[in-house]
Design an enzyme around this catalytic site. Structure first.
Site: not given
Length: 392
Positions: A364-366
């Site tokens: 998850d790039h968040r």
């Protein structure tokens, strides 16, 4: 005088005191076997409870917010021939998935105004989201709502082009499809690929074969992947976390439970092996074999599918050089494993044959950036290349 039939909470695994979040029937409504009557929600799962009998509802013994366990009374019903007028409003309620109905309640949306894109017009979570966005734009005076996140597939009569068969999706496929579609649409995925040198690890694994057989176990590469992943989760706690619902906090977990994707005749399931960091290779081998047998025999309990921190999806010997595994939300990372092969690797002034294992890490790039993703992957590869480093 007819005798009322009691309908009780069935076997729901190890769950206790599960909250009733929805009543799906009403007094004097005629229901058929298999019709959902209530929806239960634990901390990780939502479950519709179907009626095992046909009849007319005489009494409802639970209310929204009640806590129930196996054996608790849900309702009483009379046989079908019992006179009673069905509730027109209850009968006209559209069918919707538990997640769709829950979202509709939260957003104050009437499901009768929502067009379902699921099988037989079933309303999905995405349908409620589209309806909410359309209502929001209408309220703002916008000429048209935004494009939906996932448009319904166009209706095509494939029989016009030749013979066809229609095969219903299994329940697991339908549920996992909804979960994966939501994860892919809502979570910004990044996937990094690398190769791990498992030449020495494979030789060590083969040396354990005789000892493993004496214990009645079969040591596979998966156990070593789980140990390396657990060590990586300890070294990089951000990967052993979940994003809080408010999107502003990260929930760090101080346990290391790893899910393993298992292929079954009904579709993929992901049982969870708990406390991987505290178990040895032989113990993991025995647990993997036992949970695989239960999953394929449809004997797995709901509790055994919950609590995962990280997932491993291995294609094993089936092939491939890499793929993009979809996150098993609310986890923030997943490791995909393809087929190993002998490749020439340059070292010590010459090419040497080495067994290389393709790994694909989605995250998850968040929560995780590319640098941390590369560090995590390098950590796993270094431990697989020299399994002794797991002792450090």
């Amino acid at each position: 005088m007819t005798t009322a039939t009691e309908v009780k909470v069935p076997d729901i695994g190890d769950f206790r005191d599960v909250e009733v979040i929805e009543i799906l029937t009403a007094l004097d409504v005629e229901i058929a076997p298999g019709d959902p009557i209530i929806t239960l929600e634990s901390d990780k799962a939502t479950l519709e409870v179907p009626s095992p009998h046909a009849g007319v509802v005489e009494e409802i013994a639970v209310a929204i917010g009640d806590k129930v366990s196996e054996g608790d009374l849900i309702l009483r019903m009379a046989p079908k021939e019992h006179p009673g007028a069905p509730d027109p409003e209850a009968d006209s309620s559209p069918a919707g998935s538990p997640s769709a109905r829950r979202m509709a309640r939260e957003l104050d949306i009437d499901l009768r105004d929502v067009r379902g894109a699921g099988r037989k017009g079933r309303i999905l979570r995405e349908d409620v989201e589209r309806s909410a966005k359309a209502a929001e734009f209408d309220a703002k005076g916008t000429d048209s709502p935004p494009s939906p996140r996932r448009s319904p597939s166009p209706s095509v009569d494939f029989s016009e082009f030749g013979a066809v068969d229609v095969k219903p999706l299994s329940r697991i496929q339908r549920l996992s499809g909804d979960h994966l579609s939501r994860a892919w649409a809502e979570i910004p995925h990044v996937t990094q690929h690398d190769l791990a040198d498992i030449t020495d690890l494979e030789a060590f694994r083969q040396s354990l074969r005789e000892e493993a057989e004496a214990r009645g176990a079969r040591v596979t590469l998966l156990g070593f992947l789980m140990k390396a992943s657990a060590a990586a989760l300890q070294a990089f706690p951000t990967f052993n976390a979940s994003l809080a619902p408010d999107g502003e906090n990260l929930i760090i977990k101080h346990y290391h439970h790893i899910g393993v994707a298992i292929d079954t005749p009904e579709g993929l399931v992901v049982p969870v092996i708990r406390d991987v960091d505290k178990k040895g290779i032989f113990e993991l081998a025995e647990e993997i074999a036992a949970i695989t047998d239960k999953a394929r025999g449809k004997r797995i309990a709901p509790a055994e599918l919950q609590g995962g921190c990280f997932t491993i999806s291995s294609l094993g010997a089936m092939g491939g050089v890499g793929f993009t595994p979809i996150l098993n939300a609310p986890e923030v990372a997943i490791l995909g494993v393809a087929r190993s092969s002998i490749q020439p690797v340059y070292g010590e002034d010459e090419f040497q044959p080495r067994r290389m294992l393709p790994l694909s890490l989605s995250y998850d790039h968040r929560v995780i950036d590319g640098v941390r993703g590369a560090q995590f992957m390098n950590f796993i590869c270094s431990r697989l290349a020299d399994i002794r480093r797991l002792l450090l």
